[in-house]
Scaffold this motif. Structure first.
Motif, PDB file in Angstrom:
ATOM      1  N   HIS A   1       0.822  -1.215   0.000  1.00 26.81           N
ATOM      2  CA  HIS A   1       0.000   0.000   0.000  1.00 26.81           C
ATOM      3  C   HIS A   1       0.853   1.260   0.000  1.00 26.81           C
ATOM      4  O   HIS A   1       0.586   2.215  -0.739  1.00 26.81           O
ATOM      5  N   GLY A   2       1.885   1.283   0.836  1.00 26.97           N
ATOM      6  CA  GLY A   2       2.711   2.482   0.938  1.00 26.97           C
ATOM      7  C   GLY A   2       3.418   2.827  -0.360  1.00 26.97           C
ATOM      8  O   GLY A   2       3.587   4.005  -0.695  1.00 26.97           O
ATOM      9  N   THR A   3       3.823   1.799  -1.111  1.00 27.56           N
ATOM     10  CA  THR A   3       4.492   2.027  -2.389  1.00 27.56           C
ATOM     11  C   THR A   3       3.547   2.695  -3.383  1.00 27.56           C
ATOM     12  O   THR A   3       3.908   3.663  -4.067  1.00 27.56           O
ATOM     13  N   HIS A   4       2.328   2.187  -3.475  1.00 30.44           N
ATOM     14  CA  HIS A   4       1.330   2.780  -4.376  1.00 30.44           C
ATOM     15  C   HIS A   4       0.987   4.204  -3.932  1.00 30.44           C
ATOM     16  O   HIS A   4       0.900   5.130  -4.757  1.00 30.44           O
ATOM     17  N   PHE A   5       0.790   4.384  -2.631  1.00 29.61           N
ATOM     18  CA  PHE A   5       0.426   5.679  -2.063  1.00 29.61           C
ATOM     19  C   PHE A   5       1.510   6.713  -2.343  1.00 29.61           C
ATOM     20  O   PHE A   5       1.233   7.825  -2.823  1.00 29.61           O
ATOM     21  N   ALA A   6       2.765   6.360  -2.055  1.00 28.83           N
ATOM     22  CA  ALA A   6       3.874   7.280  -2.309  1.00 28.83           C
ATOM     23  C   ALA A   6       4.014   7.580  -3.791  1.00 28.83           C
ATOM     24  O   ALA A   6       4.324   8.720  -4.183  1.00 28.83           O
ATOM     25  N   GLY A   7       3.769   6.580  -4.632  1.00 31.26           N
ATOM     26  CA  GLY A   7       3.840   6.801  -6.068  1.00 31.26           C
ATOM     27  C   GLY A   7       2.842   7.837  -6.543  1.00 31.26           C
ATOM     28  O   GLY A   7       3.150   8.661  -7.406  1.00 31.26           O
ATOM     29  N   CYS A   8       1.634   7.801  -5.978  1.00 29.37           N
ATOM     30  CA  CYS A   8       0.626   8.803  -6.352  1.00 29.37           C
ATOM     31  C   CYS A   8       1.085  10.211  -6.023  1.00 29.37           C
ATOM     32  O   CYS A   8       0.731  11.173  -6.710  1.00 29.37           O
TER      33      CYS A   8
ATOM     34  N   ALA B   1       2.755   2.937  -8.479  1.00 33.94           N
ATOM     35  CA  ALA B   1       3.827   1.966  -8.296  1.00 33.94           C
ATOM     36  C   ALA B   1       3.348   0.717  -7.561  1.00 33.94           C
ATOM     37  O   ALA B   1       2.624   0.798  -6.571  1.00 33.94           O
ATOM     38  N   ALA B   2       3.786  -0.430  -8.050  1.00 32.84           N
ATOM     39  CA  ALA B   2       3.513  -1.715  -7.406  1.00 32.84           C
ATOM     40  C   ALA B   2       4.777  -2.198  -6.711  1.00 32.84           C
ATOM     41  O   ALA B   2       5.889  -1.947  -7.191  1.00 32.84           O
ATOM     42  N   PRO B   3       4.633  -2.864  -5.561  1.00 32.11           N
ATOM     43  CA  PRO B   3       5.834  -3.348  -4.869  1.00 32.11           C
ATOM     44  C   PRO B   3       6.633  -4.304  -5.745  1.00 32.11           C
ATOM     45  O   PRO B   3       6.070  -5.164  -6.417  1.00 32.11           O
ATOM     46  N   GLY B   4       7.947  -4.119  -5.764  1.00 35.38           N
ATOM     47  CA  GLY B   4       8.804  -4.967  -6.566  1.00 35.38           C
ATOM     48  C   GLY B   4       9.003  -4.486  -7.986  1.00 35.38           C
ATOM     49  O   GLY B   4       9.774  -5.064  -8.747  1.00 35.38           O
ATOM     50  N   GLY B   5       8.291  -3.442  -8.390  1.00 36.01           N
ATOM     51  CA  GLY B   5       8.417  -2.919  -9.741  1.00 36.01           C
ATOM     52  C   GLY B   5       7.108  -2.992 -10.496  1.00 36.01           C
ATOM     53  O   GLY B   5       6.167  -3.686 -10.102  1.00 36.01           O
ATOM     54  N   GLY B   6       7.034  -2.263 -11.587  1.00 36.34           N
ATOM     55  CA  GLY B   6       5.819  -2.252 -12.377  1.00 36.34           C
ATOM     56  C   GLY B   6       4.769  -1.330 -11.804  1.00 36.34           C
ATOM     57  O   GLY B   6       4.997  -0.605 -10.827  1.00 36.34           O
ATOM     58  N   LEU B   7       3.588  -1.364 -12.426  1.00 34.67           N
ATOM     59  CA  LEU B   7       2.488  -0.492 -12.042  1.00 34.67           C
ATOM     60  C   LEU B   7       1.239  -1.314 -11.763  1.00 34.67           C
ATOM     61  O   LEU B   7       1.086  -2.420 -12.277  1.00 34.67           O
ATOM     62  N   VAL B   8       0.354  -0.748 -10.946  1.00 32.79           N
ATOM     63  CA  VAL B   8      -0.906  -1.407 -10.632  1.00 32.79           C
ATOM     64  C   VAL B   8      -1.974  -0.343 -10.466  1.00 32.79           C
ATOM     65  O   VAL B   8      -1.690   0.775 -10.021  1.00 32.79           O
TER      66      VAL B   8
END
Length: 371
Positions: free
Chosen positions: A124-131, A303-310
């Protein structure tokens, strides 16, 4: 005997923020009365569980059908010269995947307040920070403020998700001491979880457990507001939070619920989620009512954990885009002696569409600063 968060003034000479300390103490009834009378103790609250404001299922939006950057386009991020350059942001969540290309070139200072290590094993934190600050990945836009080069990553939720209120308070104070200009979180105090624990672990009757849990909720909200007031009086950050995903308008149009604490605290810019339905934007069916502002929150690619997008749905994504927009406003207003109140005021005054859906949208759709 119960465990309390204690907000204490330890060094007046150090300043209104650096002179504060948050401690955790086990207190009985006599100890509690002594603390309430101590001149150096500003506030205290029983430590209670917190829950992640978790993403909603994508329902009819498949990840391969999500449109990268649609939310950024809706708020005008990326269309002008503002990128968030020179603005330090803080993300209070489950950590981040530091090797993700969305964070290339960003200095990430990390602190683990949850006790499960700095890495983001949850996601969750990875996606949140990516936004908030993600750089483009494979040519696809990610964050609202990709020019941010300094971020504080406070892990205030363990990998399993549920945390404690003291973790949030510690992360918030750390971010303020480290001079973050924008702080973002997506969690809520979990009153039902505390009530259940009091019944199962302390053998309290259900009615008494509910009363104790409600008292703890109110005390933690007061402590949050006391801490925020001190931070903001000292030139602290704009604090942005997800409004919550507890409404179920697809079940019934009347199935709506309000913003939970601490996002509902005075001094927090709570953010509702919007979704795109031709010819415009509508409230996402899961988004809670009573938020102060709104942002896109359905099918947000990050951002998705480990790389890529979600692609995910949720007011967390909306809060991330709003927090990134706050960084854009800090940059745009820097020459005018920007402070948190000025930035929040400009965000509210430049929001669009709030009059038509004020209960759901607050001031309206957050927008990036004009040229």
């Amino acid at each position: 005997m119960a465990t309390f968060s204690v907000l204490r003034e330890v060094d007046v000479a150090a300043g209104p923020v650096a002179g504060l300390a948050l401690e955790v103490a086990d207190l009985g009834a006599a100890d509690l009365r002594a603390c309430l009378n101590a001149p150096d103790i500003l506030d205290l609250a029983r430590v209670m569980p917190t829950r992640l404001i978790a993403p909603e299922p994508l329902d009819d939006i498949r990840p391969d059908e999500a449109v990268p950057g649609w939310g950024l386009k809706a708020i005008g991020a990326g269309a002008g010269r503002w990128t968030g350059a020179g603005v330090r942001v803080a993300v209070l969540d489950t950590g981040v995947s530091v090797t993700h290309p969305a964070f290339a070139g960003v200095s990430l200072s990390r602190r683990d307040f949850a006790g499960s290590g700095n890495d983001d094993a949850h996601g969750h934190g990875t996606h949140f920070a990516g936004c908030i600050l993600g750089r483009p990945v494979d040519g696809r836009p990610v964050g609202a403020a990709p020019g941010v080069t300094e971020a504080l990553i406070a892990k205030v939720l363990p990998d399993s998700g549920p945390g404690r209120s003291d973790m949030l308070f510690d992360g918030l104070l750390w971010a303020a001491v480290e001079r973050a200009r924008v702080v973002a979180f997506a969690l809520a105090f979990d009153t039902p979880a505390l009530a259940r624990a009091l019944v199962t672990e302390e053998d309290l009757p259900e009615l008494l457990a509910a009363s104790v849990a409600l008292e703890a909720y109110n005390a933690n909200l007061r402590l949050m507001e006391r801490l925020l007031a001190r931070l903001q009086a000292a030139g602290g950050p704009v604090v942005v939070a997800a409004a919550g995903n507890d409404s179920r308008r697809t079940v019934s149009p009347d199935f709506e619920t309000g913003v939970p604490a601490p996002a509902s605290a005075r001094g927090v810019l709570s953010v509702a989620a919007l979704t795109e339905v031709a010819p415009g934007l509508v409230t996402a069916p899961f988004s809670n009512t009573g938020a102060r502002i709104a942002a896109p929150g359905s099918g947000i690619v990050s951002a998705a954990p480990g790389g890529g997008l979600v692609a995910l749905n949720g007011t967390s994504s909306a809060a991330g885009l709003a927090a990134g927009t706050a960084a854009l406003w800090w940059e745009a207003l820097a020459g005018q002696g920007a402070d948190a109140a000025m930035v929040a005021d400009h965000m509210m005054r430049h929001a669009r569409g709030g009059k038509s859906a004020s209960l759901d949208w607050g001031a309206g759709l957050v927008t990036a600063p004009p040229e």
